[in-house]
Scaffold this active site. Sequence first.
Site, mmCIF file in Angstrom:
data_model
loop_
_atom_site.group_PDB
_atom_site.id
_atom_site.type_symbol
_atom_site.label_atom_id
_atom_site.label_comp_id
_atom_site.label_asym_id
_atom_site.label_seq_id
_atom_site.Cartn_x
_atom_site.Cartn_y
_atom_site.Cartn_z
ATOM 1 N N SER A 150 -66.971 87.114 -53.621
ATOM 2 C CA SER A 150 -67.519 85.854 -54.127
ATOM 3 C C SER A 150 -67.519 85.840 -55.660
ATOM 4 C CB SER A 150 -68.916 85.643 -53.529
ATOM 5 O OG SER A 150 -69.315 84.328 -53.708
ATOM 6 N N ASP A 226 -67.302 79.941 -43.634
ATOM 7 C CA ASP A 226 -68.048 80.257 -44.860
ATOM 8 C C ASP A 226 -68.611 78.952 -45.425
ATOM 9 O OD1 ASP A 226 -68.636 80.690 -47.592
ATOM 10 O OD2 ASP A 226 -67.157 82.301 -47.739
ATOM 11 N N HIS A 259 -69.857 84.012 -45.023
ATOM 12 C CA HIS A 259 -69.795 84.562 -46.391
ATOM 13 C C HIS A 259 -70.512 85.913 -46.498
ATOM 14 C CE1 HIS A 259 -68.845 83.641 -50.580
ATOM 15 N NE2 HIS A 259 -70.040 84.031 -50.957
#
Length: 280
Positions: A150, A226, A259
């Site tokens: 991320s 996600d 995620h």
Amino acid sequence: MTLENLLTNKSFGGWHKQYRHPSQSLNCDMRFAIFLPPQASEKSPVPVLYWLSGLTCTDENFMQKAGAHRIAAELGIAIVAPDTSPRGDDVPDDADRSYDFGLGAGFYLNATQSPWNTHYHMYDYVVSELPALIEKTFPVTKQRFISGHSMGGHGALTIGLKNPDLYSSITAFSPICNPTQTPWGQKAFQHYLGDNRESWKDYDACELLKKDKASQAILIDQGLSDDFLEKELKPERLAAAAQENSTNLTLRQHEGYDHSYYFIASFIEDHLCFHNKHRG
Ligand SMILES: N[C@@H](CCC(=O)N[C@@H](CSC=O)C(=O)NCC(=O)O)C(=O)O
């Protein structure tokens, strides 16, 4: 230079260790974690994967949740996980203490704007200061791989792309690919870098790839369930930029994965094996 050992755990025949040290680039004390595989010794030093974590993380999230030690021990790769921002009472934070900016959200850049520029120099810390300390202290070679998740995926991509001589290969999970055009990135860059949007491009993987073909191979894994995918991540834009200049980038998209670290743990073995193929 004082290096304080905070924690030592035997893991898969190797060692997980946590340290604190004063950082010159960040102007505060910093913590990092290292996994040393059983093969690592002065006689047979091993290459190092630098892992950059995402928003809200410290050095602990990856070491505790990714399940990377078994395969790193098998392959003989050390892993270093720095914290995600400078820390301490003197370090300014977001006025709202939100999770996406300030403490835990250093975005792996060198801030140019006050008050952030006193401490927020995560780029220099990750590229120069920390590897110098690691290479001086532990039985590792100078070969580096880089990966992250991320915000840390953004860090891995931008740092890897800008330093082809320092990082042999690049991987990322769910990376923020085009931060100049998406909310987390825009908020952070506005504060850390100021109004000149041209200067933001130096920390945007899509912009870097549009400028220059990458010399390293890149692997990206993205979960299709996600929650941040559409608004914040934009991996399709990075894949398009890579296709345009024939960069060797593989984007794998996985049905049902979100995620979280459950996703990272599901595919971390592939990332370590990918880096291992580029070992010198
Ligand atoms: N709902 C979370 C939002 C923060 C979050 O999801 N952080 C991710 C990285 S997101 C991009 O950089 C993360 O890795 N969290 C730590 C973990 O161990 O899962 C919140 O409000 O905290």
